[in-house]
Design a protein around this motif. Structure first.
Motif, PDB file in Angstrom:
ATOM      1  N   ILE A 132     -29.199 146.966  29.236  1.00 38.28           N
ATOM      2  CA  ILE A 132     -30.217 147.487  29.922  1.00 38.28           C
ATOM      3  C   ILE A 132     -30.593 148.583  28.759  1.00 38.28           C
ATOM      4  O   ILE A 132     -29.915 149.443  28.234  1.00 38.28           O
ATOM      5  CB  ILE A 132     -29.748 148.320  31.075  1.00 38.28           C
ATOM      6  N   GLY A 133     -31.864 148.608  28.729  1.00 34.56           N
ATOM      7  CA  GLY A 133     -32.702 149.647  27.561  1.00 34.56           C
ATOM      8  C   GLY A 133     -32.692 148.750  26.263  1.00 34.56           C
ATOM      9  O   GLY A 133     -33.729 149.398  25.619  1.00 34.56           O
ATOM     10  N   ASP A 134     -32.504 147.649  25.882  1.00 32.78           N
ATOM     11  CA  ASP A 134     -32.651 147.097  24.927  1.00 32.78           C
ATOM     12  C   ASP A 134     -34.103 146.630  25.073  1.00 32.78           C
ATOM     13  O   ASP A 134     -34.618 146.380  26.043  1.00 32.78           O
ATOM     14  CB  ASP A 134     -31.664 145.696  24.843  1.00 32.78           C
ATOM     15  N   LYS A 135     -34.641 146.441  23.783  1.00 30.64           N
ATOM     16  CA  LYS A 135     -36.017 145.771  23.646  1.00 30.64           C
ATOM     17  C   LYS A 135     -36.247 144.209  23.983  1.00 30.64           C
ATOM     18  O   LYS A 135     -35.262 143.538  23.464  1.00 30.64           O
ATOM     19  CB  LYS A 135     -36.676 145.990  22.292  1.00 30.64           C
ATOM     20  N   MET A 144     -37.421 136.966  33.739  1.00 33.13           N
ATOM     21  CA  MET A 144     -37.620 136.489  35.181  1.00 33.13           C
ATOM     22  C   MET A 144     -38.628 137.209  36.054  1.00 33.13           C
ATOM     23  O   MET A 144     -39.204 136.917  36.854  1.00 33.13           O
ATOM     24  CB  MET A 144     -36.178 136.748  35.648  1.00 33.13           C
ATOM     25  N   PHE A 145     -38.555 138.703  35.743  1.00 32.09           N
ATOM     26  CA  PHE A 145     -39.599 139.448  36.413  1.00 32.09           C
ATOM     27  C   PHE A 145     -40.052 140.677  35.762  1.00 32.09           C
ATOM     28  O   PHE A 145     -39.325 141.038  34.762  1.00 32.09           O
ATOM     29  CB  PHE A 145     -39.073 139.495  37.804  1.00 32.09           C
ATOM     30  N   GLU A 146     -41.057 141.244  36.103  1.00 36.43           N
ATOM     31  CA  GLU A 146     -41.497 142.545  35.508  1.00 36.43           C
ATOM     32  C   GLU A 146     -41.737 143.664  36.584  1.00 36.43           C
ATOM     33  O   GLU A 146     -42.120 143.154  37.608  1.00 36.43           O
ATOM     34  CB  GLU A 146     -42.959 142.634  34.729  1.00 36.43           C
ATOM     35  N   ALA A 147     -41.312 144.753  36.445  1.00 34.58           N
ATOM     36  CA  ALA A 147     -41.420 145.797  37.521  1.00 34.58           C
ATOM     37  C   ALA A 147     -41.550 147.170  36.752  1.00 34.58           C
ATOM     38  O   ALA A 147     -40.992 147.402  35.611  1.00 34.58           O
ATOM     39  CB  ALA A 147     -39.940 145.902  38.376  1.00 34.58           C
ATOM     40  N   PRO A 148     -42.553 148.090  37.346  1.00 34.62           N
ATOM     41  CA  PRO A 148     -42.607 149.363  36.797  1.00 34.62           C
ATOM     42  C   PRO A 148     -41.236 150.076  37.238  1.00 34.62           C
ATOM     43  O   PRO A 148     -41.258 150.468  38.376  1.00 34.62           O
ATOM     44  CB  PRO A 148     -44.042 149.732  37.398  1.00 34.62           C
ATOM     45  N   VAL A 149     -40.670 150.736  36.291  1.00 32.66           N
ATOM     46  CA  VAL A 149     -39.529 151.353  36.610  1.00 32.66           C
ATOM     47  C   VAL A 149     -39.681 152.799  35.880  1.00 32.66           C
ATOM     48  O   VAL A 149     -39.843 152.859  34.659  1.00 32.66           O
ATOM     49  CB  VAL A 149     -38.008 150.641  36.078  1.00 32.66           C
ATOM     50  N   PRO A 150     -39.432 154.055  36.664  1.00 35.12           N
ATOM     51  CA  PRO A 150     -39.619 155.174  36.097  1.00 35.12           C
ATOM     52  C   PRO A 150     -38.841 155.485  34.931  1.00 35.12           C
ATOM     53  O   PRO A 150     -37.701 154.902  34.868  1.00 35.12           O
ATOM     54  CB  PRO A 150     -39.480 156.141  37.390  1.00 35.12           C
ATOM     55  N   ASN A 151     -39.036 156.346  33.920  1.00 38.99           N
ATOM     56  CA  ASN A 151     -38.264 156.520  32.655  1.00 38.99           C
ATOM     57  C   ASN A 151     -38.032 155.382  31.949  1.00 38.99           C
ATOM     58  O   ASN A 151     -37.013 155.404  31.194  1.00 38.99           O
ATOM     59  CB  ASN A 151     -37.083 157.238  33.305  1.00 38.99           C
ATOM     60  N   THR A 152     -38.828 154.345  31.884  1.00 42.37           N
ATOM     61  CA  THR A 152     -38.524 153.202  31.036  1.00 42.37           C
ATOM     62  C   THR A 152     -39.916 153.132  30.377  1.00 42.37           C
ATOM     63  O   THR A 152     -41.134 153.555  30.715  1.00 42.37           O
ATOM     64  CB  THR A 152     -38.419 152.090  31.581  1.00 42.37           C
ATOM     65  N   VAL A 153     -39.874 152.092  29.136  1.00 42.17           N
ATOM     66  CA  VAL A 153     -41.050 151.761  28.202  1.00 42.17           C
ATOM     67  C   VAL A 153     -41.263 150.297  28.729  1.00 42.17           C
ATOM     68  O   VAL A 153     -40.378 149.612  28.926  1.00 42.17           O
ATOM     69  CB  VAL A 153     -40.576 152.309  27.068  1.00 42.17           C
ATOM     70  N   THR A 154     -42.693 149.985  28.742  1.00 41.27           N
ATOM     71  CA  THR A 154     -42.984 148.684  28.771  1.00 41.27           C
ATOM     72  C   THR A 154     -42.057 147.763  27.723  1.00 41.27           C
ATOM     73  O   THR A 154     -42.059 148.167  26.447  1.00 41.27           O
ATOM     74  CB  THR A 154     -44.364 148.319  28.352  1.00 41.27           C
ATOM     75  N   GLY A 155     -41.849 146.579  27.975  1.00 44.84           N
ATOM     76  CA  GLY A 155     -40.848 145.743  27.354  1.00 44.84           C
ATOM     77  C   GLY A 155     -39.323 145.937  27.065  1.00 44.84           C
ATOM     78  O   GLY A 155     -38.810 145.362  26.555  1.00 44.84           O
ATOM     79  N   GLU A 156     -39.006 146.971  27.895  1.00 41.05           N
ATOM     80  CA  GLU A 156     -37.528 147.405  27.725  1.00 41.05           C
ATOM     81  C   GLU A 156     -36.932 146.586  29.038  1.00 41.05           C
ATOM     82  O   GLU A 156     -37.343 146.288  30.076  1.00 41.05           O
ATOM     83  CB  GLU A 156     -37.536 148.999  28.158  1.00 41.05           C
ATOM     84  N   ILE A 157     -35.510 146.184  28.661  1.00 35.28           N
ATOM     85  CA  ILE A 157     -34.830 145.256  29.536  1.00 35.28           C
ATOM     86  C   ILE A 157     -34.336 146.253  30.797  1.00 35.28           C
ATOM     87  O   ILE A 157     -33.769 147.567  30.435  1.00 35.28           O
ATOM     88  CB  ILE A 157     -33.682 144.528  28.897  1.00 35.28           C
ATOM     89  N   ILE A 158     -34.694 146.010  31.982  1.00 37.41           N
ATOM     90  CA  ILE A 158     -34.042 146.703  33.115  1.00 37.41           C
ATOM     91  C   ILE A 158     -33.131 146.077  33.920  1.00 37.41           C
ATOM     92  O   ILE A 158     -32.220 146.852  34.847  1.00 37.41           O
ATOM     93  CB  ILE A 158     -35.334 147.336  34.063  1.00 37.41           C
ATOM     94  N   GLN A 159     -32.884 144.835  33.744  1.00 39.09           N
ATOM     95  CA  GLN A 159     -31.816 144.258  34.356  1.00 39.09           C
ATOM     96  C   GLN A 159     -31.368 143.015  33.582  1.00 39.09           C
ATOM     97  O   GLN A 159     -32.483 142.256  33.190  1.00 39.09           O
ATOM     98  CB  GLN A 159     -32.255 143.768  35.902  1.00 39.09           C
ATOM     99  N   VAL A 160     -30.181 142.562  33.444  1.00 40.67           N
ATOM    100  CA  VAL A 160     -29.668 141.220  33.009  1.00 40.67           C
ATOM    101  C   VAL A 160     -28.990 140.479  34.046  1.00 40.67           C
ATOM    102  O   VAL A 160     -28.141 140.902  34.783  1.00 40.67           O
ATOM    103  CB  VAL A 160     -28.512 141.579  31.964  1.00 40.67           C
ATOM    104  N   SER A 161     -29.735 139.355  34.263  1.00 38.70           N
ATOM    105  CA  SER A 161     -29.540 138.351  35.426  1.00 38.70           C
ATOM    106  C   SER A 161     -28.441 137.329  34.659  1.00 38.70           C
ATOM    107  O   SER A 161     -27.253 137.019  35.526  1.00 38.70           O
ATOM    108  CB  SER A 161     -30.580 137.392  35.925  1.00 38.70           C
TER     109      SER A 161
END
Length: 184
Positions: A132-135, A144-161
């Motif tokens: 999480i946090g990798d580009k 698999m999905f995109e979601a606006p998550v606070p304190n993140t940058v566009t294109g940053e991994i927020i979850q690993v399925s």
């Protein structure tokens, strides 16, 4: 004297005729030599082309053999990935209480998972395990999905399925991830 002149004329005519025949023979021989040289050059060219074709065929066969050796097990490798996924999910779902009660069984699952990874590595299969946090890398990851998550940058991994895998230099399965679509 007329006979003598006639005789000399006949000799000169015979010499001229012999010279012309000799010149014709030399000319015929020169043509024949030129023809043989052209034929030789043609055969040399054909030989060199055949030699080059044979070398190219050998190189192509060697490349195909190497690829078959490296990538021939691709289908089996893909079929084994769900086994890894299930073992990993089993280990992630174990609670501390279960670990205390069934320590030996859980240790066996861990050892099986480790051994599977060792076998994968032995056969050129490498784990792609993004954090999480990798580009996001479209060459290694599948969004698999995109979601606006606070304190993140566009294109940053927020979850690993699901983890991904490489077979030598080829992508066997991309890592399945969720990606931030936060504008900034």
């Amino acid at each position: 004297m007329p006979k003598e002149n006639e005789f000399l004329d006949d000799i000169e005519a015979a010499e001229a005729e012999a010279f012309a025949e000799e010149e014709t023979e030399i000319s015929d021989e020169a043509v024949e030599v030129d023809t043989l040289r052209a034929e030789r050059d043609d055969y040399r060219d054909k030989f060199m082309r055949a030699l080059a074709d044979a070398e190219n065929s050998r190189k192509r066969a060697d490349k195909q053999r190497r690829e078959a050796e490296q990538y021939g097990g691709t289908k089996l490798a893909r079929d084994m990935l769900p086994v890894f996924d299930n073992l990993k999910r089993a280990m992630e779902s174990v609670t501390d209480e279960q670990r205390d009660q069934m320590g030996a069984m859980i240790e066996g699952i861990e050892l099986t998972l480790r051994e599977l990874l060792n076998v994968f590595k032995k056969h050129g299969i490498e784990l792609i395990s993004p954090e999480i946090g990798d580009k996001f890398d479209p060459n290694m990851h599948e969004a698999m999905f995109e979601a606006p998550v606070p304190n993140t940058v566009t294109g940053e991994i927020i979850q690993v399925s699901t983890d991904g895998f490489m077979l030598y230099d080829r992508l066997l399965r991309p890592a399945q991830v969720g990606v931030s679509s936060n504008p900034g």
